[in-house]
Enzyme design. Structure first.
Site, PDB file in Angstrom:
ATOM      1  N   ASP A  34       0.814  -1.227   0.000  1.00 13.68           N
ATOM      2  CA  ASP A  34       0.000   0.000   0.000  1.00 13.68           C
ATOM      3  C   ASP A  34       0.846   1.275   0.000  1.00 13.68           C
ATOM      4  OD1 ASP A  34      -2.231  -1.655   0.120  1.00 13.68           O
ATOM      5  OD2 ASP A  34      -2.239  -1.651   2.309  1.00 13.68           O
ATOM      6  N   LYS A  77       1.950   2.126  -5.025  1.00  7.37           N
ATOM      7  CA  LYS A  77       2.552   1.585  -6.257  1.00  7.37           C
ATOM      8  C   LYS A  77       1.679   1.886  -7.473  1.00  7.37           C
ATOM      9  CE  LYS A  77       2.451  -2.464  -4.328  1.00  7.37           C
ATOM     10  NZ  LYS A  77       2.092  -2.089  -2.948  1.00  7.37           N
ATOM     11  N   GLY A 134      -4.441  -4.330  -3.827  1.00  8.31           N
ATOM     12  CA  GLY A 134      -5.420  -3.283  -4.141  1.00  8.31           C
ATOM     13  C   GLY A 134      -4.651  -2.038  -4.526  1.00  8.31           C
ATOM     14  N   HIS A 135      -4.617  -1.723  -5.804  1.00 11.54           N
ATOM     15  CA  HIS A 135      -3.803  -0.609  -6.297  1.00 11.54           C
ATOM     16  C   HIS A 135      -4.720   0.494  -6.814  1.00 11.54           C
ATOM     17  CE1 HIS A 135      -0.157  -3.515  -7.021  1.00 11.54           C
ATOM     18  NE2 HIS A 135      -0.619  -3.544  -5.792  1.00 11.54           N
ATOM     19  N   THR A 187      -5.892 -11.567   3.636  1.00 12.65           N
ATOM     20  CA  THR A 187      -6.996 -10.869   2.982  1.00 12.65           C
ATOM     21  C   THR A 187      -8.169 -11.819   2.719  1.00 12.65           C
ATOM     22  OG1 THR A 187      -6.046 -11.349   0.828  1.00 12.65           O
ATOM     23  CG2 THR A 187      -5.436  -9.237   1.831  1.00 12.65           C
ATOM     24  N   GLN A 215       2.002  -6.214  -3.196  1.00  9.29           N
ATOM     25  CA  GLN A 215       2.485  -6.247  -1.810  1.00  9.29           C
ATOM     26  C   GLN A 215       3.786  -5.441  -1.670  1.00  9.29           C
ATOM     27  OE1 GLN A 215       1.494  -9.716  -3.143  1.00  9.29           O
ATOM     28  NE2 GLN A 215      -0.463  -8.782  -2.696  1.00  9.29           N
ATOM     29  N   VAL A 250       2.454  14.206  -3.875  1.00 13.66           N
ATOM     30  CA  VAL A 250       1.935  15.182  -2.902  1.00 13.66           C
ATOM     31  C   VAL A 250       0.403  15.183  -2.877  1.00 13.66           C
ATOM     32  CG1 VAL A 250       3.979  16.663  -2.947  1.00 13.66           C
ATOM     33  CG2 VAL A 250       2.198  16.998  -4.668  1.00 13.66           C
TER      34      VAL A 250
HETATM   35  P1  GDP Z   1      -0.692   0.363  -3.543  1.00  9.26           P
HETATM   36  O1  GDP Z   1      -1.290  -0.917  -3.059  1.00  9.26           O
HETATM   37  O2  GDP Z   1       0.778   0.440  -3.259  1.00  9.26           O
HETATM   38  O3  GDP Z   1      -0.978   0.667  -4.982  1.00  9.26           O
HETATM   39  O4  GDP Z   1      -1.377   1.521  -2.681  1.00  9.26           O
HETATM   40  P2  GDP Z   1      -2.952   1.658  -2.339  1.00  9.26           P
HETATM   41  O5  GDP Z   1      -3.656   2.118  -3.551  1.00  9.26           O
HETATM   42  O6  GDP Z   1      -3.441   0.443  -1.648  1.00  9.26           O
HETATM   43  O7  GDP Z   1      -2.914   2.775  -1.222  1.00  9.26           O
HETATM   44  C1  GDP Z   1      -2.411   4.043  -1.473  1.00  9.26           C
HETATM   45  C2  GDP Z   1      -3.501   5.071  -1.202  1.00  9.26           C
HETATM   46  O8  GDP Z   1      -2.900   6.343  -1.096  1.00  9.26           O
HETATM   47  C3  GDP Z   1      -4.510   5.197  -2.322  1.00  9.26           C
HETATM   48  O9  GDP Z   1      -5.737   5.587  -1.782  1.00  9.26           O
HETATM   49  C4  GDP Z   1      -3.915   6.301  -3.188  1.00  9.26           C
HETATM   50  O10 GDP Z   1      -4.870   6.995  -3.964  1.00  9.26           O
HETATM   51  C5  GDP Z   1      -3.357   7.197  -2.126  1.00  9.26           C
HETATM   52  N1  GDP Z   1      -2.188   8.002  -2.513  1.00  9.26           N
HETATM   53  C6  GDP Z   1      -1.128   7.636  -3.283  1.00  9.26           C
HETATM   54  N2  GDP Z   1      -0.204   8.627  -3.313  1.00  9.26           N
HETATM   55  C7  GDP Z   1      -0.703   9.623  -2.541  1.00  9.26           C
HETATM   56  C8  GDP Z   1      -0.223  10.908  -2.150  1.00  9.26           C
HETATM   57  O11 GDP Z   1       0.884  11.326  -2.499  1.00  9.26           O
HETATM   58  N3  GDP Z   1      -1.018  11.636  -1.310  1.00  9.26           N
HETATM   59  C9  GDP Z   1      -2.228  11.203  -0.878  1.00  9.26           C
HETATM   60  N4  GDP Z   1      -2.925  11.985  -0.065  1.00  9.26           N
HETATM   61  N5  GDP Z   1      -2.722  10.008  -1.237  1.00  9.26           N
HETATM   62  C10 GDP Z   1      -1.954   9.238  -2.042  1.00  9.26           C
HETATM   63  P1  IMO Z   2      -0.842  -4.213  -2.197  1.00  7.90           P
HETATM   64  O1  IMO Z   2      -0.384  -4.805  -3.513  1.00  7.90           O
HETATM   65  C1  IMO Z   2      -0.929  -4.589   2.142  1.00  7.90           C
HETATM   66  C2  IMO Z   2      -1.035  -8.657   3.764  1.00  7.90           C
HETATM   67  C3  IMO Z   2      -2.296  -9.100   4.476  1.00  7.90           C
HETATM   68  C4  IMO Z   2      -1.698 -10.075   5.488  1.00  7.90           C
HETATM   69  C5  IMO Z   2      -0.579 -10.731   4.689  1.00  7.90           C
HETATM   70  C6  IMO Z   2      -0.960 -12.083   4.081  1.00  7.90           C
HETATM   71  O2  IMO Z   2      -2.130  -3.477  -2.298  1.00  7.90           O
HETATM   72  O3  IMO Z   2       0.251  -3.424  -1.579  1.00  7.90           O
HETATM   73  P2  IMO Z   2      -2.517 -12.779   2.026  1.00  7.90           P
HETATM   74  O4  IMO Z   2      -3.959 -12.532   1.776  1.00  7.90           O
HETATM   75  O5  IMO Z   2      -1.593 -12.233   0.976  1.00  7.90           O
HETATM   76  O6  IMO Z   2      -2.194 -14.218   2.339  1.00  7.90           O
HETATM   77  O7  IMO Z   2      -2.203 -11.979   3.406  1.00  7.90           O
HETATM   78  O8  IMO Z   2      -0.239  -9.826   3.665  1.00  7.90           O
HETATM   79  N1  IMO Z   2      -1.248  -8.141   2.397  1.00  7.90           N
HETATM   80  C7  IMO Z   2      -1.167  -6.849   2.053  1.00  7.90           C
HETATM   81  N2  IMO Z   2      -0.972  -5.752   2.812  1.00  7.90           N
HETATM   82  N3  IMO Z   2      -1.023  -4.470   0.812  1.00  7.90           N
HETATM   83  C8  IMO Z   2      -1.186  -5.555   0.037  1.00  7.90           C
HETATM   84  O9  IMO Z   2      -1.168  -5.515  -1.312  1.00  7.90           O
HETATM   85  C9  IMO Z   2      -1.312  -6.822   0.665  1.00  7.90           C
HETATM   86  N4  IMO Z   2      -1.505  -8.079   0.207  1.00  7.90           N
HETATM   87  C10 IMO Z   2      -1.454  -8.875   1.272  1.00  7.90           C
HETATM   88  O10 IMO Z   2      -2.933  -8.014   5.098  1.00  7.90           O
HETATM   89  O11 IMO Z   2      -1.106  -9.362   6.546  1.00  7.90           O
HETATM   90 MG    MG Z   3      -2.840  -1.595  -1.826  1.00 10.09          MG
END
Ligand code: GDP
Ligand code: IMO
Ligand code: MG
Length: 430
Positions: free
Chosen positions: A13, A16, A40-41, A130, A223, A419
């Site tokens: 999270d 990416k 979840g991206h 998850t 991840q 930002v």
């Molecule tokens: P990922 O799994 O690495 O792709 O990240 P996620 O999408 O799960 O979580 C990142 C969250 O932060 C999402 O809701 C993005 O829209 C948000 N986000 C990403 N970059 C920024 C930033 O620079 N500022 C803010 N406020 N939100 C951001």
């Molecule tokens: P993205 O790609 C954050 C965590 C779960 C749990 C552990 C194992 O959005 O960054 P699993 O279901 O993979 O067997 O769970 O890994 N986990 C993540 N945490 N971002 C993710 O993906 C994750 N995918 C799995 O919360 O602790």
């Molecule tokens: Mg994510």
């Protein structure tokens, strides 16, 4: 660089998806190589927020061909939901721009049931998965009884699904969990196979040809480094290899591809984790609430896949240095700088201490972090809003000092700072 690998440098999270989206404007292909719909991206384009679990984030850009690599575990139901969602937004997911490896593994409802049963059996020591069936699907792969995408092309696919459900039922029985009726699963997977057939490809061959033709391939990890099966905080990890070298095996690329690769490590300006496991710089109380947010903003720290509140803390520079080493990160993208605006002061963990000895590198990796105390350096905060900043010199000087220390600790330069969640809210450090 023809191959650009984007990896999470923390526990997932990191942002990416939005960083991939930024690079994708100049890419030809966008590929995922590990994990499944546990990811979840998020990509934010104006009022539209795309949450992608299986499809690579580059797919939003029309010129990009998306690839799901052999290292993935794919739940067809999620995949079709996601394709339908994109189609509804006018983004094509036709086979000319979506290629799925014949060697990727399939996730079934049996894997999901097993994931829940295993977590239940772990009780208070649960991993906090998850619940998407990721661990059981990779277990089937490793024990050589998994269902692969290519099986969908076989005339006896339905029977294979039936055998798989029956086999899993035996294990579910051991955990006193409800068994699944094979018939509806078989029928459903038969339908899934019909829809998926035109997408099935030897993606290794196609990626190789693309590289030879000088195309730019953007590779997106799911991840983060600290969730890697080998290098993460084992056993509180996911069941796949999340680090950059795994991109090669997860896509069927040879070592020659690495020669032209850059590795962009995405790191949040603070630290988060969802699920169980060690977290030395974790915060509780008001400061934690402040970093997590109430949930009112789309970017507040609640899981993109499960909606669970994320644990939050100060950025851990020791673990970041580790991530740089394990991945071979060549440059950093720091996200969510805007979230720190308004804090009086900011702490950064620059070393660990154990019995009067200080460590900037972990002697035995991150599995057992309990003997260590984080050592912090404190930085001044800043009050100026950064959301509209696009050039490095316009960032508040206190923010530049903080970022400079992150880069010196990591030992690699910062290329991007985001930002805000919007596509354009990026500062490129030229
Ligand atoms: P990922 O799994 O690495 O792709 O990240 P996620 O999408 O799960 O979580 C990142 C969250 O932060 C999402 O809701 C993005 O829209 C948000 N986000 C990403 N970059 C920024 C930033 O620079 N500022 C803010 N406020 N939100 C951001
Ligand atoms: P993205 O790609 C954050 C965590 C779960 C749990 C552990 C194992 O959005 O960054 P699993 O279901 O993979 O067997 O769970 O890994 N986990 C993540 N945490 N971002 C993710 O993906 C994750 N995918 C799995 O919360 O602790
Ligand atoms: Mg994510």
């Amino acid at each position: 660089m023809p191959l650009q690998i984007i990896v999470g440098a923390q526990w997932g999270d990191e942002g990416k998806g939005r960083i991939v989206d930024w690079f994708a404007s100049r890419a030809d292909l966008s590929a995922r190589y590990n994990g499944g719909d546990n990811a979840g991206h998020t990509v934010t384009v104006g009022p539209r927020i795309f949450k992608l679990h299986l499809l690579p984030s580059g797919i939003i850009h029309p010129q990009v061909t998306a690839v799901l690599g052999n290292g993935m575990v794919i739940n067809p139901r999620t995949l079709f939901e996601e394709m339908d969602m994109l189609n509804g937004s006018g983004i094509s997911t036709l086979p000319d721009r979506l290629r799925i490896s014949y060697a990727a593994h399939l996730i079934t409802p049996s894997h999901q049931a097993l994931d829940k049963a295993l977590e239940g059996a772990r009780g208070k020591d649960n991993i906090g998965t998850t619940g998407r069936g990721i661990g059981p699907a990779y277990t089937d792969k490793a024990t050589r009884r998994g269902l692969r995408v290519a099986d969908m092309l076989a005339p006896d696919f339905q029977e294979r699904v039936g055998d798989h459900v029956a086999e899993t039922n035996r294990t579910l029985r051991m955990y006193a969990a409800s068994e699944l009726d094979p018939a509806p699963v078989c029928a459903q997977y038969r339908e899934f196979a019909e829809r998926l057939k035109p997408y099935i490809a030897d993606t290794s061959l196609e990626l190789h040809a693309a590289m030879q033709a000088g195309k730019i391939i953007l590779v997106e990890a799911a991840q983060g480094t600290l969730l890697d099966l080998d290098f993460g905080t084992y056993p509180f990890v996911t069941s796949s290899s999340t680090t950059a070298p795994a991109a090669l095996t997860g896509l069927g690329l040879g070592l020659d591809a690495a020669r032209t690769a850059s590795v962009i490590g995405v790191v949040k300006a603070f630290q988060t984790r969802v699920g169980s496991g060690p977290f030395p710089t974790e915060l509780t109380g008001d400061l934690a609430l402040r970093l997590r947010g109430s949930g009112a903003n789309p970017w507040d720290e609640y899981g993109t896949t499960t909606g669970r509140p994320r644990r939050v803390g100060w950025l851990d520079g020791v673990l970041l240095r580790y991530a740089v080493r394990i991945n071979g990160i060549t440059e950093l993208a720091v996200t969510k700088l805007d979230v720190l605006t308004g804090l009086e002061s900011i702490k950064l963990c620059t070393a660990y201490r154990r019995e009067e000895q200080s460590y900037t590198d972990l002697p035995f990796g991150p599995s057992d972090l309990s003997p260590y105390e984080p050592v912090y350096e404190q930085f001044n905060g800043w009050k100026e809003e950064v959301a509209a900043v696009r050039n490095w010199p316009e960032l508040p000087s206190a923010a530049r000092v903080y970022l400079g220390r992150i880069a010196s600790l990591a030992g690699v330069p910062i290329r991007l700072v985001s930002v805000g969640p919007e596509r354009a809210q990026v500062v490129e450090k030229l």
